[in-house]
Design a protein around this motif. Structure first.
Motif: not given
Length: 449
Positions: A412-416
């Motif tokens: 999530l931290s990489k995509v969002l």
């Protein structure tokens, strides 16, 4: 907020999960100092190795535990990489600190935890009938969390999607205070966050809110459940962010991130967690459970201005889960299980447990200790009343045993961040999350077999 690597517990995640243990020295003068790792000075019997954090016990409490149990405590600092290596070598610590809500399925599915039910059945201190429902986060039946054998116990817990707010900031903005019994909708909550945010020269001076709570994955699970769906499939082997309910949750978080009214994966809080920010008058609403009240209580002016509120809801299915339940577990290959269990009885049912609940660090793991929750100040009375009304909506939202929560939060931290900044549609964000997380879960399932 969460670290992408399970090998390092991010400060905010740990402090939130620990229900304030590491905050004590900083927030309450004269309280526990850091515990020095290494061999203890008390006890003439066995050495009991505990993997935990430096602030688990102050020196006086540690010596008392050693004398009572007739052991020497050897404390080693929690590190999941080291823990995994010790588990693999079949030479683990006797007791391990963990976050029940996220650790239990992962370690239990791999056969690495000791079933505590036989110990509980014989105990005169820790009885199954006295265990608070939050201890169910430490249960796993081989397929899902919340039922089956108990593999650990919570030292305290909170319903982590409730929030604290500054009544003085609401009044200054001309806003009505939230109800103490009826939850806000997520849209109402975000609107309040926008109205309470203060900016100067284009930069946020006062956050209107922090909606990240115990991590984005947990928040999305909670919102999806409130909307009537679930993020994980029935077999917990896949996620589906493309369902109507999960898309609704994801869209809300993207809107929150774009609004820039509070910390997010795209713009983390420079303080690392809510405590310093809230104490410094730079946050109007903080998504933290009952335990956060003890962070507030150390400052009389802050305590007078603060209030507690029910968990907001995205839909009509009211849920108010626990995503922490921090406590202890005993590895399957531990060498001193009987001594470890005696530590459990003392830590969870003895004087240390009574001291924790009296200090207000979250809700007690035993129902019989609930009467000791502090109700002396106006803040404590208000929080207690709100918490009592919230209890019926407690639930365990199962997480997958096939990947550690930090790994999924890392995705999530990489995509969002990039997706929200580039204006990527919520549907495409969901597709990217499904692809990456399901690949991670599939690899984990192969390893579990």
């Amino acid at each position: 907020m969460p670290s992408s690597a399970r090998g390092s517990l991010d400060r905010r995640r740990f402090l939130a999960a620990s229900a304030g243990a590491a905050l004590t020295a900083a927030a309450l003068p004269g309280c526990a100092a850091s515990v020095e790792s290494g061999s203890g000075s008390g006890g003439g019997g066995k050495t009991l190795t505990v993997m935990t954090v430096g602030e688990e016990w102050d020196a006086k409490t540690r010596k008392s535990i050693e004398k009572t149990l007739g052991v020497t405590l050897r404390l080693i600092t929690y590190d999941v990489t080291k823990l995994n290596a010790l588990l693999a070598s079949k030479n683990p610590p006797d007791v391990v600190r963990g976050v029940g809500a996220t650790d239990t399925p992962y370690f239990a599915a791999r056969g690495l935890m000791t079933d505590l039910d036989p110990y509980i059945a014989k105990s005169k201190v820790l009885k199954a009938s006295d265990l608070a429902p939050a201890n169910d986060v430490w249960r796993f039946d081989g397929e899902k969390q919340g039922s089956g054998p108990r593999y650990g116990l919570a030292k305290d817990y909170s319903q982590d999607c409730m929030f604290w707010y500054r009544a003085d900031m609401f009044e200054e903005a001309g806003l009505e205070l939230p109800s103490e019994t009826e939850p806000l909708s997520m849209d109402e909550w975000l609107d309040l966050g926008q109205r309470l945010t203060k900016r100067r020269l284009g930069k946020v001076k006062v956050y209107g809110m922090d909606a990240t709570g115990m991590g984005v994955l947990s928040q999305l699970m909670w919102m999806t459940a409130s909307a009537g769906g679930r993020l994980f499939a029935d077999d917990l082997a896949t996620v589906d962010f493309s369902s109507p309910e999960a898309l609704k949750a994801l869209r809300w978080y993207v809107d929150y991130t774009k609004a820039n009214v509070g910390p997010s994966v795209a713009n983390p809080n420079p303080d690392g967690w809510d405590g310093p920010t809230y104490q410094a008058d730079r946050m109007a609403m903080a998504c933290n459970g009952h335990w956060f009240g003890s962070v507030i209580a150390g400052d009389p002016k802050l305590a007078e201005a603060s209030r507690f509120a029910p968990a907001p809801q995205l839909g009509n299915h009211r849920v108010s889960p626990c995503f922490g339940g921090t406590g202890f577990w005993i590895p399957r290959d531990a060498k001193n299980k009987d001594a470890a269990w005696r530590l459990f009885e003392l830590h969870f049912g003895g004087r240390p447990a009574e001291a924790r609940v009296a200090a207000g660090w979250g809700l007690p793991p035993l129902n019989s200790l609930r009467s000791k929750l502090p109700r002396d100040t106006a803040l404590q009375k208000q929080a207690y009343a709100v918490q009592e009304k919230e209890l019926p909506y407690f639930s365990v939202l199962p997480v997958s045993p096939y990947a550690q929560a930090d790994a999924l939060n890392g995705i999530l931290s990489k995509v969002l961040p990039g997706a929200t900044k580039s204006g990527t549609s919520v549907g495409k964000i969901a597709d990217a999350l499904n692809s990456r997380m399901n690949e991670q879960l599939a690899r984990g399932k192969e390893l579990v077999g």
